[in-house]
Scaffold this motif. Structure first.
Motif, PDB file in Angstrom:
ATOM      1  N   LEU A  69       0.842  -1.198   0.000  1.00 36.78           N
ATOM      2  CA  LEU A  69       0.000   0.000   0.000  1.00 36.78           C
ATOM      3  C   LEU A  69       0.877   1.248   0.000  1.00 36.78           C
ATOM      4  CD1 LEU A  69      -2.822   1.272   0.240  1.00 36.78           C
ATOM      5  CD2 LEU A  69      -2.596   1.087   2.716  1.00 36.78           C
ATOM      6  N   SER A  70       0.731   2.062  -1.017  1.00 37.19           N
ATOM      7  CA  SER A  70       1.519   3.290  -1.084  1.00 37.19           C
ATOM      8  C   SER A  70       0.781   4.424  -0.369  1.00 37.19           C
ATOM      9  CB  SER A  70       1.776   3.678  -2.542  1.00 37.19           C
ATOM     10  OG  SER A  70       0.563   4.079  -3.160  1.00 37.19           O
ATOM     11  N   GLU A  71       1.529   5.449  -0.015  1.00 35.06           N
ATOM     12  CA  GLU A  71       0.939   6.640   0.617  1.00 35.06           C
ATOM     13  C   GLU A  71      -0.100   7.273  -0.318  1.00 35.06           C
ATOM     14  OE1 GLU A  71       1.587   8.476   3.485  1.00 35.06           O
ATOM     15  OE2 GLU A  71       3.021   7.065   4.347  1.00 35.06           O
ATOM     16  N   GLU A  72       0.202   7.233  -1.607  1.00 36.96           N
ATOM     17  CA  GLU A  72      -0.707   7.829  -2.582  1.00 36.96           C
ATOM     18  C   GLU A  72      -2.037   7.067  -2.647  1.00 36.96           C
ATOM     19  OE1 GLU A  72      -0.937   8.885  -7.335  1.00 36.96           O
ATOM     20  OE2 GLU A  72       0.976   8.273  -6.462  1.00 36.96           O
ATOM     21  N   ASP A  73      -1.970   5.729  -2.625  1.00 38.51           N
ATOM     22  CA  ASP A  73      -3.208   4.939  -2.633  1.00 38.51           C
ATOM     23  C   ASP A  73      -4.025   5.183  -1.367  1.00 38.51           C
ATOM     24  OD1 ASP A  73      -2.811   3.847  -5.111  1.00 38.51           O
ATOM     25  OD2 ASP A  73      -1.963   1.962  -4.365  1.00 38.51           O
ATOM     26  N   LEU A  74      -3.351   5.280  -0.227  1.00 35.19           N
ATOM     27  CA  LEU A  74      -4.047   5.575   1.022  1.00 35.19           C
ATOM     28  C   LEU A  74      -4.709   6.945   0.951  1.00 35.19           C
ATOM     29  CD1 LEU A  74      -4.788   4.896   3.943  1.00 35.19           C
ATOM     30  CD2 LEU A  74      -2.586   5.903   4.627  1.00 35.19           C
ATOM     31  N   SER A  75      -3.982   7.921   0.449  1.00 30.57           N
ATOM     32  CA  SER A  75      -4.528   9.267   0.308  1.00 30.57           C
ATOM     33  C   SER A  75      -5.708   9.291  -0.659  1.00 30.57           C
ATOM     34  CB  SER A  75      -3.428  10.214  -0.170  1.00 30.57           C
ATOM     35  OG  SER A  75      -3.928  11.503  -0.327  1.00 30.57           O
ATOM     36  N   PRO A  77      -8.876  -2.062  -1.634  1.00 25.65           N
ATOM     37  CA  PRO A  77      -9.112  -3.010  -0.527  1.00 25.65           C
ATOM     38  C   PRO A  77      -7.996  -2.999   0.524  1.00 25.65           C
ATOM     39  CG  PRO A  77      -8.537  -4.197  -2.532  1.00 25.65           C
ATOM     40  CD  PRO A  77      -8.703  -2.753  -2.911  1.00 25.65           C
ATOM     41  N   GLU A  78      -6.745  -2.809   0.104  1.00 25.14           N
ATOM     42  CA  GLU A  78      -5.640  -2.777   1.076  1.00 25.14           C
ATOM     43  C   GLU A  78      -5.750  -1.547   1.962  1.00 25.14           C
ATOM     44  OE1 GLU A  78      -4.818  -2.680  -2.324  1.00 25.14           O
ATOM     45  OE2 GLU A  78      -4.510  -4.811  -2.647  1.00 25.14           O
ATOM     46  N   ALA A  79      -6.114  -0.424   1.349  1.00 25.05           N
ATOM     47  CA  ALA A  79      -6.259   0.817   2.113  1.00 25.05           C
ATOM     48  C   ALA A  79      -7.407   0.696   3.105  1.00 25.05           C
ATOM     49  CB  ALA A  79      -6.482   1.998   1.175  1.00 25.05           C
ATOM     50  N   LYS A  80      -8.506   0.077   2.690  1.00 24.41           N
ATOM     51  CA  LYS A  80      -9.644  -0.100   3.593  1.00 24.41           C
ATOM     52  C   LYS A  80      -9.239  -0.939   4.797  1.00 24.41           C
ATOM     53  CE  LYS A  80     -14.226  -2.133   4.096  1.00 24.41           C
ATOM     54  NZ  LYS A  80     -14.053  -2.142   5.519  1.00 24.41           N
ATOM     55  N   ALA A  81      -8.535  -2.040   4.552  1.00 23.12           N
ATOM     56  CA  ALA A  81      -8.103  -2.915   5.644  1.00 23.12           C
ATOM     57  C   ALA A  81      -7.172  -2.167   6.596  1.00 23.12           C
ATOM     58  CB  ALA A  81      -7.419  -4.156   5.084  1.00 23.12           C
ATOM     59  N   TYR A  82      -6.252  -1.380   6.048  1.00 24.99           N
ATOM     60  CA  TYR A  82      -5.325  -0.615   6.885  1.00 24.99           C
ATOM     61  C   TYR A  82      -6.065   0.434   7.700  1.00 24.99           C
ATOM     62  CZ  TYR A  82      -1.583   2.525   8.267  1.00 24.99           C
ATOM     63  OH  TYR A  82      -0.740   3.319   9.000  1.00 24.99           O
ATOM     64  N   VAL A  83      -6.985   1.159   7.078  1.00 22.21           N
ATOM     65  CA  VAL A  83      -7.741   2.193   7.793  1.00 22.21           C
ATOM     66  C   VAL A  83      -8.594   1.560   8.886  1.00 22.21           C
ATOM     67  CG1 VAL A  83      -9.588   3.890   7.542  1.00 22.21           C
ATOM     68  CG2 VAL A  83      -7.692   3.886   5.936  1.00 22.21           C
ATOM     69  N   ASP A  84      -9.163   0.406   8.631  1.00 26.12           N
ATOM     70  CA  ASP A  84      -9.940  -0.302   9.662  1.00 26.12           C
ATOM     71  C   ASP A  84      -9.060  -0.643  10.857  1.00 26.12           C
ATOM     72  OD1 ASP A  84     -12.235  -0.143   8.140  1.00 26.12           O
ATOM     73  OD2 ASP A  84     -12.094  -2.211   7.385  1.00 26.12           O
ATOM     74  N   ARG A  85      -7.826  -1.100  10.597  1.00 26.35           N
ATOM     75  CA  ARG A  85      -6.905  -1.415  11.702  1.00 26.35           C
ATOM     76  C   ARG A  85      -6.505  -0.154  12.450  1.00 26.35           C
ATOM     77  NH1 ARG A  85      -4.412  -4.504   7.686  1.00 26.35           N
ATOM     78  NH2 ARG A  85      -2.581  -3.146   7.721  1.00 26.35           N
ATOM     79  N   VAL A  86      -6.299   0.955  11.707  1.00 28.40           N
ATOM     80  CA  VAL A  86      -5.937   2.222  12.363  1.00 28.40           C
ATOM     81  C   VAL A  86      -7.058   2.715  13.252  1.00 28.40           C
ATOM     82  CG1 VAL A  86      -5.516   4.678  11.905  1.00 28.40           C
ATOM     83  CG2 VAL A  86      -4.241   2.953  10.637  1.00 28.40           C
ATOM     84  N   MET A  87      -8.288   2.655  12.762  1.00 24.06           N
ATOM     85  CA  MET A  87      -9.426   3.159  13.537  1.00 24.06           C
ATOM     86  C   MET A  87      -9.711   2.266  14.752  1.00 24.06           C
ATOM     87  SD  MET A  87     -10.048   5.961  12.173  1.00 24.06           S
ATOM     88  CE  MET A  87     -11.538   6.478  13.003  1.00 24.06           C
ATOM     89  N   ALA A  88      -9.347   0.983  14.672  1.00 23.23           N
ATOM     90  CA  ALA A  88      -9.560   0.090  15.806  1.00 23.23           C
ATOM     91  C   ALA A  88      -8.485   0.260  16.876  1.00 23.23           C
ATOM     92  CB  ALA A  88      -9.587  -1.360  15.321  1.00 23.23           C
ATOM     93  N   PHE A  89      -7.375   0.920  16.548  1.00 23.34           N
ATOM     94  CA  PHE A  89      -6.286   1.110  17.497  1.00 23.34           C
ATOM     95  C   PHE A  89      -6.710   2.076  18.588  1.00 23.34           C
ATOM     96  CE2 PHE A  89      -2.513   3.406  18.964  1.00 23.34           C
ATOM     97  CZ  PHE A  89      -1.738   2.338  19.404  1.00 23.34           C
ATOM     98  N   GLU A  90      -6.440   1.714  19.826  1.00 27.77           N
ATOM     99  CA  GLU A  90      -6.770   2.585  20.977  1.00 27.77           C
ATOM    100  C   GLU A  90      -5.529   3.136  21.589  1.00 27.77           C
ATOM    101  OE1 GLU A  90      -9.729   3.691  22.020  1.00 27.77           O
ATOM    102  OE2 GLU A  90     -10.565   2.679  20.297  1.00 27.77           O
TER     103      GLU A  90
END
Length: 142
Positions: A39-45, A129-142
């Motif tokens: 996952l690149s920074e650009e794809d995440l953005s 799909p990779e960005a979605k999975a990463y964002v889901d993990r980030v949002m679940a982080f406490e």
């Protein structure tokens, strides 16, 4: 000091900035999900931009109230184009029926907008799909 940074960094309270700020503020902490190699920074953005654009496409509360007012007045304006003796009801019932039709029109508008937003979000999730999975993990982080 770190508590102050986290508290006052987010000026806009939208999904994209929330995720970006969480990544920026916690990326060095233990257990925080790291950006996968595929996952690149650009794809995440791009994913965050598309997701936020989908959320924003529904419009602001002010816009929704404006459209509600217009859709409620529209049947009354159409009703006023006809003579009183050609209307289906007598007196104030015609106006109440027109307001009811306006409410139904607004309800249909809101349903269509919700479906459109869900469709755009689904499209963003399928495109990245990779960005979605990463964002889901980030949002679940406490």
């Amino acid at each position: 000091m770190k508590d102050l940074e986290e508290k006052y960094v987010t000026v806009l309270d939208d999904f994209q900035r929330t995720v970006e700020n969480k990544i920026r503020n916690h990326k060095d902490e233990d257990g925080f999900p790291q950006l996968p190699a595929e996952l690149s920074e650009e794809d995440l953005s791009n994913y965050l931009f598309d997701y936020q654009a989908a959320l924003d496409s529904e419009g602001t509360e002010r816009t929704r109230y404006t459209i509600a007012g217009f859709l409620m007045c529209l049947p009354i304006l159409i009703l006023s184009a006809f003579r009183d003796d050609s209307l289906p009801f007598k007196g104030a019932l015609n106006v109440l029926a027109a307001i009811g039709v306006g409410l139904i029109l607004f309800l249909l508008y809101r349903i269509l907008m919700k479906l459109m937003v869900r469709s755009k979000i689904r499209r963003a999730n399928l495109d990245y799909p990779e960005a979605k999975a990463y964002v889901d993990r980030v949002m679940a982080f406490e």
